[in-house]
Design a protein around this motif. Structure first.
Motif, PDB file in Angstrom:
ATOM      1  N   HIS A  66     -10.287  -9.456  -7.859  1.00 55.08           N
ATOM      2  CA  HIS A  66     -10.903  -9.618  -8.822  1.00 55.08           C
ATOM      3  C   HIS A  66     -12.615  -9.583  -8.869  1.00 55.08           C
ATOM      4  O   HIS A  66     -13.114  -9.062  -9.972  1.00 55.08           O
ATOM      5  CB  HIS A  66     -10.870 -10.995  -9.306  1.00 55.08           C
ATOM      6  N   SER A  67     -13.145  -9.502  -7.589  1.00 51.65           N
ATOM      7  CA  SER A  67     -14.536  -9.648  -7.337  1.00 51.65           C
ATOM      8  C   SER A  67     -15.309  -8.133  -7.154  1.00 51.65           C
ATOM      9  O   SER A  67     -16.422  -8.012  -7.152  1.00 51.65           O
ATOM     10  CB  SER A  67     -15.044 -10.331  -6.470  1.00 51.65           C
ATOM     11  N   ASP A  68     -14.176  -7.307  -6.876  1.00 52.35           N
ATOM     12  CA  ASP A  68     -14.747  -5.889  -6.308  1.00 52.35           C
ATOM     13  C   ASP A  68     -13.635  -4.879  -6.811  1.00 52.35           C
ATOM     14  O   ASP A  68     -12.503  -4.742  -5.880  1.00 52.35           O
ATOM     15  CB  ASP A  68     -15.023  -5.729  -5.191  1.00 52.35           C
ATOM     16  N   ASN A  69     -13.607  -4.257  -7.842  1.00 52.75           N
ATOM     17  CA  ASN A  69     -12.214  -3.419  -8.298  1.00 52.75           C
ATOM     18  C   ASN A  69     -11.944  -2.004  -7.323  1.00 52.75           C
ATOM     19  O   ASN A  69     -10.949  -1.383  -7.450  1.00 52.75           O
ATOM     20  CB  ASN A  69     -12.275  -2.981  -9.851  1.00 52.75           C
ATOM     21  N   ILE A  70     -12.908  -1.904  -6.401  1.00 53.47           N
ATOM     22  CA  ILE A  70     -12.395  -0.623  -5.266  1.00 53.47           C
ATOM     23  C   ILE A  70     -11.768  -1.311  -4.277  1.00 53.47           C
ATOM     24  O   ILE A  70     -11.094  -0.423  -3.569  1.00 53.47           O
ATOM     25  CB  ILE A  70     -13.795   0.009  -4.646  1.00 53.47           C
ATOM     26  N   VAL A  71     -11.225  -2.294  -4.364  1.00 54.02           N
ATOM     27  CA  VAL A  71     -10.600  -3.182  -3.183  1.00 54.02           C
ATOM     28  C   VAL A  71      -9.176  -3.733  -3.816  1.00 54.02           C
ATOM     29  O   VAL A  71      -9.262  -4.300  -4.840  1.00 54.02           O
ATOM     30  CB  VAL A  71     -11.374  -4.459  -2.543  1.00 54.02           C
ATOM     31  N   SER A  72      -8.120  -3.162  -3.151  1.00 56.21           N
ATOM     32  CA  SER A  72      -6.924  -3.547  -3.714  1.00 56.21           C
ATOM     33  C   SER A  72      -5.974  -4.234  -2.403  1.00 56.21           C
ATOM     34  O   SER A  72      -6.319  -3.903  -1.253  1.00 56.21           O
ATOM     35  CB  SER A  72      -6.078  -2.389  -4.152  1.00 56.21           C
ATOM     36  N   THR A  73      -5.151  -5.063  -2.658  1.00 58.42           N
ATOM     37  CA  THR A  73      -4.492  -5.746  -1.620  1.00 58.42           C
ATOM     38  C   THR A  73      -3.060  -6.071  -1.969  1.00 58.42           C
ATOM     39  O   THR A  73      -2.471  -5.872  -3.009  1.00 58.42           O
ATOM     40  CB  THR A  73      -4.940  -7.252  -1.337  1.00 58.42           C
ATOM     41  N   LYS A  74      -2.262  -5.974  -0.816  1.00 55.82           N
ATOM     42  CA  LYS A  74      -0.826  -6.109  -0.907  1.00 55.82           C
ATOM     43  C   LYS A  74      -0.159  -7.035   0.210  1.00 55.82           C
ATOM     44  O   LYS A  74      -0.351  -6.805   1.205  1.00 55.82           O
ATOM     45  CB  LYS A  74      -0.076  -4.709  -0.857  1.00 55.82           C
ATOM     46  N   LYS A  75       0.665  -7.873  -0.368  1.00 62.06           N
ATOM     47  CA  LYS A  75       1.172  -8.641   0.805  1.00 62.06           C
ATOM     48  C   LYS A  75       2.676  -8.386   0.711  1.00 62.06           C
ATOM     49  O   LYS A  75       3.108  -8.583  -0.495  1.00 62.06           O
ATOM     50  CB  LYS A  75       0.862 -10.120   0.466  1.00 62.06           C
ATOM     51  N   VAL A  76       3.186  -8.346   1.764  1.00 64.02           N
ATOM     52  CA  VAL A  76       4.795  -7.987   2.198  1.00 64.02           C
ATOM     53  C   VAL A  76       5.247  -9.123   3.107  1.00 64.02           C
ATOM     54  O   VAL A  76       4.909  -8.924   4.255  1.00 64.02           O
ATOM     55  CB  VAL A  76       5.128  -6.705   2.526  1.00 64.02           C
ATOM     56  N   GLY A  77       5.895  -9.961   2.704  1.00 62.85           N
ATOM     57  CA  GLY A  77       6.123 -11.220   3.587  1.00 62.85           C
ATOM     58  C   GLY A  77       4.835 -11.668   4.148  1.00 62.85           C
ATOM     59  O   GLY A  77       4.120 -12.179   3.588  1.00 62.85           O
ATOM     60  N   GLU A  78       4.881 -11.819   5.538  1.00 60.33           N
ATOM     61  CA  GLU A  78       3.564 -12.333   6.110  1.00 60.33           C
ATOM     62  C   GLU A  78       2.480 -11.158   6.504  1.00 60.33           C
ATOM     63  O   GLU A  78       1.523 -11.757   6.880  1.00 60.33           O
ATOM     64  CB  GLU A  78       4.058 -13.022   7.613  1.00 60.33           C
ATOM     65  N   SER A  79       2.840 -10.009   6.136  1.00 57.44           N
ATOM     66  CA  SER A  79       1.856  -8.788   6.142  1.00 57.44           C
ATOM     67  C   SER A  79       0.950  -8.627   5.021  1.00 57.44           C
ATOM     68  O   SER A  79       1.416  -8.803   4.016  1.00 57.44           O
ATOM     69  CB  SER A  79       2.546  -7.796   6.600  1.00 57.44           C
ATOM     70  N   LEU A  80      -0.364  -8.573   5.450  1.00 57.91           N
ATOM     71  CA  LEU A  80      -1.274  -7.948   4.432  1.00 57.91           C
ATOM     72  C   LEU A  80      -1.885  -6.970   4.648  1.00 57.91           C
ATOM     73  O   LEU A  80      -2.125  -6.341   5.765  1.00 57.91           O
ATOM     74  CB  LEU A  80      -2.287  -9.133   4.443  1.00 57.91           C
ATOM     75  N   ILE A  81      -2.043  -6.037   3.713  1.00 56.32           N
ATOM     76  CA  ILE A  81      -2.623  -4.751   3.674  1.00 56.32           C
ATOM     77  C   ILE A  81      -3.863  -4.607   2.741  1.00 56.32           C
ATOM     78  O   ILE A  81      -3.624  -4.974   1.673  1.00 56.32           O
ATOM     79  CB  ILE A  81      -1.662  -3.500   3.653  1.00 56.32           C
ATOM     80  N   ILE A  82      -4.939  -3.997   3.081  1.00 64.40           N
ATOM     81  CA  ILE A  82      -6.187  -4.016   2.271  1.00 64.40           C
ATOM     82  C   ILE A  82      -6.375  -2.373   2.116  1.00 64.40           C
ATOM     83  O   ILE A  82      -6.437  -1.897   3.443  1.00 64.40           O
ATOM     84  CB  ILE A  82      -7.154  -4.679   2.613  1.00 64.40           C
ATOM     85  N   LEU A  83      -6.672  -1.835   0.998  1.00 68.63           N
ATOM     86  CA  LEU A  83      -7.008  -0.497   0.677  1.00 68.63           C
ATOM     87  C   LEU A  83      -8.341  -0.715  -0.029  1.00 68.63           C
ATOM     88  O   LEU A  83      -8.597  -1.255  -1.262  1.00 68.63           O
ATOM     89  CB  LEU A  83      -5.993   0.141  -0.034  1.00 68.63           C
ATOM     90  N   VAL A  84      -9.412   0.103   0.480  1.00 71.55           N
ATOM     91  CA  VAL A  84     -10.711  -0.037  -0.293  1.00 71.55           C
ATOM     92  C   VAL A  84     -10.940   1.636  -0.554  1.00 71.55           C
ATOM     93  O   VAL A  84     -10.640   2.468   0.334  1.00 71.55           O
ATOM     94  CB  VAL A  84     -11.870  -0.164   0.669  1.00 71.55           C
ATOM     95  N   ILE A  85     -11.203   1.897  -1.952  1.00 73.35           N
ATOM     96  CA  ILE A  85     -11.705   3.262  -2.265  1.00 73.35           C
ATOM     97  C   ILE A  85     -12.930   3.612  -2.590  1.00 73.35           C
ATOM     98  O   ILE A  85     -13.726   2.581  -3.177  1.00 73.35           O
ATOM     99  CB  ILE A  85     -10.803   3.682  -3.517  1.00 73.35           C
ATOM    100  N   TYR A  86     -13.797   4.485  -1.751  1.00 69.87           N
ATOM    101  CA  TYR A  86     -15.268   4.786  -1.968  1.00 69.87           C
ATOM    102  C   TYR A  86     -15.415   6.214  -2.405  1.00 69.87           C
ATOM    103  O   TYR A  86     -15.221   7.131  -1.542  1.00 69.87           O
ATOM    104  CB  TYR A  86     -16.098   4.290  -1.030  1.00 69.87           C
TER     105      TYR A  86
END
Length: 109
Positions: A66-86
């Motif tokens: 919500h604070s920066d639309n170039i950052v996306s996150t995905k949670k799968v179970g206990e795992s978190l992945i963060i993807l940043v596009i520049y």
């Protein structure tokens, strides 16, 4: 990750025309070419590239920050992945190497 030819992957939804490239003029030099995909140098290219990536990320379960639309996150179970596009670069970090590899494979396709 560096996305090669990133701006060439954006789909155009408007009619955009360009002159024939010198050396590739076919029959009549007054004819023009209609673009189906974006090109480097086209003002809409970064926007169409980001729209395609954003659509892909939302379709594969990522949520836009919500604070920066170039950052996306995905949670799968206990795992978190963060993807940043520049521009045409992607930073991909996460707590599960298998999940990172799955996302990289999906991006490749």
């Amino acid at each position: 990750m560096d996305v090669k030819y990133a701006f060439l992957h954006g789909d155009l939804h408007e009619e955009i025309y360009m002159e024939q490239h010198i050396g590739f003029i076919q029959t009549d030099s007054s004819l023009v070419c209609q673009l189906k995909k974006s090109l480097y140098g086209l003002k809409k290219s970064p926007r169409t590239w980001y729209a395609k990536m954003d659509s892909f990320l939302l379709d594969t379960g990522f949520s836009r920050c919500h604070s920066d639309n170039i950052v996306s996150t995905k949670k799968v179970g206990e795992s978190l992945i963060i993807l940043v596009i520049y521009v045409d670069d992607i930073i991909l970090i996460g707590s599960d190497p298998n999940l990172i590899n799955n996302v990289k494979s999906s991006l490749k396709k």
